[in-house]
Enzyme design. Structure first.
Site, PDB file in Angstrom:
ATOM      1  N   TYR A 106      42.001  44.622  42.413  1.00 33.27           N
ATOM      2  CA  TYR A 106      41.933  43.298  41.782  1.00 33.27           C
ATOM      3  C   TYR A 106      41.588  43.438  40.301  1.00 33.27           C
ATOM      4  O   TYR A 106      42.215  42.814  39.437  1.00 33.27           O
ATOM      5  CB  TYR A 106      40.886  42.464  42.508  1.00 33.27           C
ATOM      6  CG  TYR A 106      40.826  41.007  42.123  1.00 33.27           C
ATOM      7  CD1 TYR A 106      41.651  40.077  42.749  1.00 33.27           C
ATOM      8  CD2 TYR A 106      39.928  40.552  41.167  1.00 33.27           C
ATOM      9  CE1 TYR A 106      41.588  38.730  42.418  1.00 33.27           C
ATOM     10  CE2 TYR A 106      39.860  39.208  40.828  1.00 33.27           C
ATOM     11  CZ  TYR A 106      40.686  38.298  41.454  1.00 33.27           C
ATOM     12  OH  TYR A 106      40.613  36.966  41.129  1.00 33.27           O
ATOM     13  N   SER A 138      40.808  36.519  35.185  1.00 38.39           N
ATOM     14  CA  SER A 138      39.530  36.368  35.875  1.00 38.39           C
ATOM     15  C   SER A 138      38.441  36.954  34.996  1.00 38.39           C
ATOM     16  O   SER A 138      38.718  37.690  34.043  1.00 38.39           O
ATOM     17  CB  SER A 138      39.586  37.127  37.206  1.00 38.39           C
ATOM     18  OG  SER A 138      38.312  37.282  37.794  1.00 38.39           O
TER      19      SER A 138
END
Length: 287
Positions: A181, A168
């Site tokens: 995350y 990401s």
């Protein structure tokens, strides 16, 4: 619809959305594992790989979602098959079974570690059980999947294959209220490099890093971020999500799936340990 709301329906996947490439290993004799295959990016990736003729082991805890993936593959007339393999990625035996099934179905050459989840909270308020769950799904499970898969790829006639990990923009930088995350996505880049270091040149590792993608996970994240920061959902999309981007458009799951297709293909033999960063300028430009 009020000015503060968005139409956040996930786009319908069609055959026109999918990248289809010629590759000597893209055929029904080759299997690919896709985790998180019941929705979002994982679902689109499973369908895209099936559209390229592969036999796809779709792994997820959501049985109904896996059946939906199979139905979508049928709708786009995919030449390959998607097989539903219900899998709990927090269960080590399930992960090993998932890989064993893939190896029994054909020559296991490709793994797409895509399954993910999100929890929005500041670090001091972050529940440790949520931290453990996110890391189990997004970092430990990909490690264990690679551990079991690498031997099967090496046992093929030429040892050619790849393990692709869903990172990401949050594997490149940090924002507020996503500490677990961010930790997992940074860790995935390290795992990717470790796979490449041990892959002997033919078994490659790569990661994919994108910005915000219109998935069910993202829709929930918008709602949670709006609550956490006390702003509207529209402000979350325009200011938080797209504010830093140069491309003012959310990605679609199919656009991300196509990166995995390309990354697995013969056209990417020099993509080894690297990251496919398609982020619309999030991490490379600033005001």
């Amino acid at each position: 619809m009020s000015p503060d709301e968005f139409d956040l329906a996930e786009p319908t996947l069609t055959s026109d959305d999918l990248l289809v490439l010629e590759d000597p290993h893209f055929g029904p004799e080759t299997t690919a594992v896709v985790t998180g295959a019941a929705s979002g990016i994982g679902q689109a990736t499973a369908v895209a790989l099936a559209a390229n003729g592969l036999s796809v082991i779709g792994a997820d805890i959501d049985d109904a979602g896996l059946q939906e993936t199979i139905d979508i593959a049928d709708d786009v007339d995919a030449s390959g098959e998607v097989y539903s393999v219900p899998t709990d990625l927090t269960d080590d035996a399930d992960v090993e079974t998932m890989i064993d099934i893939a190896a029994e179905e054909g020559e296991l050459r490709y793994v797409a570690n895509i399954a993910g989840m999100q929890h929005i909270a500041s670090l001091p308020k972050f529940p440790i059980e949520k931290y453990d769950l996110l890391l189990d799904i997004m970092l430990r499970a990909p490690f264990l999947t690679a551990k079991h898969a690498m031997a099967h790829v090496r046992d093929t006639d030429d040892g050619v294959g790849a393990i692709g990990n869903m990172s990401s923009v949050h594997g490149h930088y940090a924002t507020q209220d996503k500490p677990a995350y961010i930790t997992a996505k940074h860790g995935l880049k390290g795992l990717t490099r470790a796979i490449a270091a041990e892959g002997e040149g033919t078994l490659r590792g790569f990661s994919v890093s994108v910005g915000y993608v219109l998935t069910p996970l993202m829709v929930n994240q918008i709602e949670d971020t709006a609550t956490e920061r006390g702003i509207s959902e529209r402000e979350v999309v325009e200011d938080v999500m797209l504010g830093q981007a140069r491309t003012k458009e959310l990605m679609t799951p199919a656009e991300v799936a196509n990166l995995f297709v390309f990354g697995f293909s013969r056209h990417s033999k020099h993509l080894n340990g690297g990251d496919l960063l398609w982020d619309g300028g999030y991490t490379t430009t600033y005001e």
